[in-house]
Write a protein that holds these residues in place. Structure first.
Motif, PDB file in Angstrom:
ATOM      1  N   GLY A   8     -34.593 -34.271   4.457  1.00 26.96           N
ATOM      2  CA  GLY A   8     -35.948 -33.769   4.279  1.00 26.96           C
ATOM      3  C   GLY A   8     -36.064 -32.527   3.423  1.00 26.96           C
ATOM      4  O   GLY A   8     -37.171 -32.028   3.193  1.00 26.96           O
ATOM      5  N   SER A  17     -45.374 -27.424   2.510  1.00 30.03           N
ATOM      6  CA  SER A  17     -44.760 -27.808   3.784  1.00 30.03           C
ATOM      7  C   SER A  17     -43.616 -28.782   3.554  1.00 30.03           C
ATOM      8  O   SER A  17     -43.613 -29.538   2.576  1.00 30.03           O
ATOM      9  CB  SER A  17     -45.794 -28.474   4.699  1.00 30.03           C
ATOM     10  OG  SER A  17     -46.861 -27.597   4.990  1.00 30.03           O
ATOM     11  N   ARG A  19     -40.690 -31.124   6.241  1.00 29.42           N
ATOM     12  CA  ARG A  19     -40.157 -31.389   7.571  1.00 29.42           C
ATOM     13  C   ARG A  19     -38.697 -31.787   7.452  1.00 29.42           C
ATOM     14  O   ARG A  19     -38.372 -32.774   6.789  1.00 29.42           O
ATOM     15  CB  ARG A  19     -40.938 -32.485   8.310  1.00 29.42           C
ATOM     16  CG  ARG A  19     -40.497 -32.610   9.764  1.00 29.42           C
ATOM     17  CD  ARG A  19     -41.275 -33.647  10.536  1.00 29.42           C
ATOM     18  NE  ARG A  19     -40.796 -35.006  10.277  1.00 29.42           N
ATOM     19  CZ  ARG A  19     -40.989 -36.014  11.109  1.00 29.42           C
ATOM     20  NH1 ARG A  19     -41.629 -35.828  12.253  1.00 29.42           N
ATOM     21  NH2 ARG A  19     -40.552 -37.225  10.796  1.00 29.42           N
ATOM     22  N   SER A  21     -35.225 -33.093   9.227  1.00 30.98           N
ATOM     23  CA  SER A  21     -34.759 -33.884  10.356  1.00 30.98           C
ATOM     24  C   SER A  21     -33.259 -33.665  10.536  1.00 30.98           C
ATOM     25  O   SER A  21     -32.540 -33.446   9.562  1.00 30.98           O
ATOM     26  CB  SER A  21     -35.019 -35.371  10.128  1.00 30.98           C
ATOM     27  OG  SER A  21     -36.391 -35.634   9.992  1.00 30.98           O
ATOM     28  N   PHE A  70     -43.128 -22.207  11.415  1.00 36.28           N
ATOM     29  CA  PHE A  70     -42.179 -23.285  11.669  1.00 36.28           C
ATOM     30  C   PHE A  70     -42.332 -23.761  13.105  1.00 36.28           C
ATOM     31  O   PHE A  70     -42.616 -22.974  14.011  1.00 36.28           O
ATOM     32  CB  PHE A  70     -40.736 -22.792  11.474  1.00 36.28           C
ATOM     33  CG  PHE A  70     -40.341 -22.500  10.048  1.00 36.28           C
ATOM     34  CD1 PHE A  70     -41.271 -22.420   9.021  1.00 36.28           C
ATOM     35  CD2 PHE A  70     -39.000 -22.294   9.738  1.00 36.28           C
ATOM     36  CE1 PHE A  70     -40.896 -22.143   7.722  1.00 36.28           C
ATOM     37  CE2 PHE A  70     -38.596 -22.020   8.443  1.00 36.28           C
ATOM     38  CZ  PHE A  70     -39.547 -21.941   7.438  1.00 36.28           C
ATOM     39  N   THR A  71     -42.092 -25.062  13.305  1.00 36.88           N
ATOM     40  CA  THR A  71     -42.116 -25.645  14.640  1.00 36.88           C
ATOM     41  C   THR A  71     -40.916 -26.553  14.812  1.00 36.88           C
ATOM     42  O   THR A  71     -40.701 -27.456  13.992  1.00 36.88           O
ATOM     43  CB  THR A  71     -43.408 -26.451  14.873  1.00 36.88           C
ATOM     44  OG1 THR A  71     -44.549 -25.602  14.665  1.00 36.88           O
ATOM     45  CG2 THR A  71     -43.447 -27.009  16.296  1.00 36.88           C
ATOM     46  N   SER A  73     -38.901 -29.345  17.195  1.00 39.96           N
ATOM     47  CA  SER A  73     -39.185 -30.339  18.232  1.00 39.96           C
ATOM     48  C   SER A  73     -37.999 -31.281  18.319  1.00 39.96           C
ATOM     49  O   SER A  73     -37.160 -31.335  17.410  1.00 39.96           O
ATOM     50  CB  SER A  73     -40.471 -31.105  17.920  1.00 39.96           C
ATOM     51  OG  SER A  73     -40.359 -31.803  16.694  1.00 39.96           O
ATOM     52  N   TYR A  82     -36.323 -32.036  14.827  1.00 43.12           N
ATOM     53  CA  TYR A  82     -37.099 -31.791  13.617  1.00 43.12           C
ATOM     54  C   TYR A  82     -37.401 -30.302  13.466  1.00 43.12           C
ATOM     55  O   TYR A  82     -37.481 -29.562  14.449  1.00 43.12           O
ATOM     56  CB  TYR A  82     -38.423 -32.557  13.678  1.00 43.12           C
ATOM     57  CG  TYR A  82     -38.255 -34.028  13.890  1.00 43.12           C
ATOM     58  CD1 TYR A  82     -38.374 -34.569  15.177  1.00 43.12           C
ATOM     59  CD2 TYR A  82     -37.986 -34.881  12.836  1.00 43.12           C
ATOM     60  CE1 TYR A  82     -38.214 -35.923  15.387  1.00 43.12           C
ATOM     61  CE2 TYR A  82     -37.822 -36.243  13.040  1.00 43.12           C
ATOM     62  CZ  TYR A  82     -37.939 -36.754  14.312  1.00 43.12           C
ATOM     63  OH  TYR A  82     -37.782 -38.096  14.523  1.00 43.12           O
ATOM     64  N   GLN A  84     -40.463 -28.568  11.447  1.00 44.22           N
ATOM     65  CA  GLN A  84     -41.643 -28.626  10.601  1.00 44.22           C
ATOM     66  C   GLN A  84     -41.895 -27.237  10.034  1.00 44.22           C
ATOM     67  O   GLN A  84     -42.023 -26.274  10.787  1.00 44.22           O
ATOM     68  CB  GLN A  84     -42.855 -29.095  11.398  1.00 44.22           C
ATOM     69  CG  GLN A  84     -44.136 -29.166  10.587  1.00 44.22           C
ATOM     70  CD  GLN A  84     -44.106 -30.269   9.547  1.00 44.22           C
ATOM     71  OE1 GLN A  84     -43.886 -31.430   9.857  1.00 44.22           O
ATOM     72  NE2 GLN A  84     -44.340 -29.901   8.286  1.00 44.22           N
ATOM     73  N   MET A  85     -41.973 -27.163   8.720  1.00 45.41           N
ATOM     74  CA  MET A  85     -42.129 -25.869   8.046  1.00 45.41           C
ATOM     75  C   MET A  85     -43.423 -25.862   7.246  1.00 45.41           C
ATOM     76  O   MET A  85     -43.641 -26.736   6.398  1.00 45.41           O
ATOM     77  CB  MET A  85     -40.932 -25.615   7.123  1.00 45.41           C
ATOM     78  CG  MET A  85     -39.588 -25.728   7.830  1.00 45.41           C
ATOM     79  SD  MET A  85     -38.191 -25.305   6.766  1.00 45.41           S
ATOM     80  CE  MET A  85     -38.228 -26.686   5.632  1.00 45.41           C
ATOM     81  N   HIS A  86     -44.277 -24.909   7.526  1.00 42.25           N
ATOM     82  CA  HIS A  86     -45.546 -24.740   6.814  1.00 42.25           C
ATOM     83  C   HIS A  86     -45.565 -23.370   6.135  1.00 42.25           C
ATOM     84  O   HIS A  86     -44.779 -22.481   6.470  1.00 42.25           O
ATOM     85  CB  HIS A  86     -46.727 -24.838   7.778  1.00 42.25           C
ATOM     86  CG  HIS A  86     -46.922 -26.180   8.387  1.00 42.25           C
ATOM     87  ND1 HIS A  86     -47.198 -27.316   7.647  1.00 42.25           N
ATOM     88  CD2 HIS A  86     -46.900 -26.570   9.688  1.00 42.25           C
ATOM     89  CE1 HIS A  86     -47.338 -28.344   8.468  1.00 42.25           C
ATOM     90  NE2 HIS A  86     -47.152 -27.934   9.702  1.00 42.25           N
TER      91      HIS A  86
END
Length: 127
Positions: A8, A17, A19, A21, A70-71, A73, A82, A84-86
């Motif tokens: 990713g 953004s 994401r 993995s 960032f999140t 999960s 994962y 997730q980067m914004h």
């Protein structure tokens, strides 16, 4: 064969953004705390985020520099974690690694206790 494989990564403009993995094979992620680390050129590897095992609450931890953007999960059924980067910034440019630890003593993560490492995925934030 035990493996962690990141995917990713890529080139993204500032404010964009991505994401990442982290897919595990050869072992079950359920029993491991998973951490994301990054290393920029000329800098030490640093912890970005961690998520504890689901049975221990799936608690999440973030470096101050990425909080709110960032999140992390996990999907234990898919054996995948994962990130997730914004709102990405040029200073987020680095090789991002995921790692698994059988035991976790809290934030910040100790690189030396991580049992398995992926080979990394390059994230470049540039216009």
């Amino acid at each position: 064969q035990v493996q962690l494989v990141e995917s990713g990564g890529g080139l993204v403009q500032p404010g964009g953004s991505l994401r990442l993995s982290c897919a595990a094979s050869g072992f079950t992620l359920n029993y491991y705390t998973i951490g994301w680390f990054r290393q920029a050129p000329g800098k030490e590897r640093e912890g970005v985020s961690c998520i504890s095992t689901t049975i221990n609450g799936g608690n999440t931890y973030y470096a101050d520099s990425v909080k709110g953007r960032f999140t992390i999960s996990r999907d234990d059924a898919k054996n995948t974690v994962y990130l997730q980067m914004h709102s990405l910034k040029p200073e987020d440019t680095a090789v991002y690694y995921c790692a698994a630890a059988r035991s976790f003593a809290g934030w910040p993560p100790n690189i030396n206790v991580m049992n398995y490492w992926g080979k990394g995925a390059l994230v470049t934030v540039s216009s």
